[in-house]
Design a protein around this motif. Structure first.
Motif, short mmCIF file in Angstrom:
data_model
loop_
_atom_site.label_atom_id
_atom_site.label_comp_id
_atom_site.label_asym_id
_atom_site.label_seq_id
_atom_site.Cartn_x
_atom_site.Cartn_y
_atom_site.Cartn_z
N SER A 286 0.96 -1.23 0.04
CA SER A 286 0.04 -0.10 0.10
C SER A 286 0.93 1.29 0.05
CB SER A 286 -0.91 0.01 1.24
OG SER A 286 -1.80 1.20 1.25
N THR A 287 0.47 2.06 -0.53
CA THR A 287 0.99 3.52 -0.68
C THR A 287 0.23 4.21 0.59
OG1 THR A 287 -0.65 4.78 -1.67
CG2 THR A 287 1.10 3.90 -3.01
N GLY B 243 4.16 9.80 0.87
CA GLY B 243 5.02 8.95 0.15
C GLY B 243 5.57 7.60 0.91
N THR C 34 5.42 3.63 2.18
CA THR C 34 4.62 2.42 1.66
C THR C 34 4.73 1.54 2.89
OG1 THR C 34 6.82 1.90 0.81
CG2 THR C 34 5.39 2.77 -0.67
N SER D 151 4.65 1.60 -6.55
CA SER D 151 5.15 2.79 -6.84
C SER D 151 4.23 3.49 -7.63
CB SER D 151 6.52 2.63 -7.47
OG SER D 151 6.49 2.07 -8.73
N VAL E 262 -0.53 3.45 -10.78
CA VAL E 262 0.45 2.74 -9.71
C VAL E 262 0.81 1.41 -10.18
CG1 VAL E 262 0.14 1.99 -7.29
CG2 VAL E 262 -1.04 4.11 -7.70
#
Length: 113
Positions: A49-50, A54, A56, A69, A77
């Protein structure tokens, strides 16, 4: 409401790489986006998951092998998957996790020799 479409799935040999893409109908760069997988007979799993600012996060089982990313385009994504294992055969979904959750239709990943 934004719509999501996954692509990039297919057949890959154990140990091989695969890159999945999640294409959105609008700008998703400010949303939290997750990649999930659902294998037959198993519970669905959030694999990556983001996050905000920024960040993760990854499931323990994929840490160090998968990378989530965003691209230069604000509606994309990606999930780079390396050293894939047969037990990671599943349908992979991307999902907008911010606000009302939105799902794509999924893309099949089969890891087999």
């Amino acid at each position: 409401q934004v719509q999501l479409v996954e692509s990039g799935g297919g057949l890959v040999q154990p140990g091989g790489p695969l890159r999945l893409s999640c294409s959105a109908s609008g700008d998703i760069s400010h949303y939290v986006i997750g990649w999930y997988r659902q294998a037959p007979g198993k519970q669905g799993e959030l694999v990556a998951s983001t996050g905000t600012s920024g960040s993760t996060t990854y499931a323990d089982s994929v840490q160090g092998r998968f990378t989530i990313s965003g691209g230069d385009a604000k509606n994309m994504v990606y999930l780079q998957m390396n050293m894939l294992k047969p037990e990671e055969t599943a349908v992979y979904y991307c999902s907008k996790r911010t606000g009302i959750q939105v799902w794509g239709q999924g893309t099949q990943v089969t890891v087999s020799s």
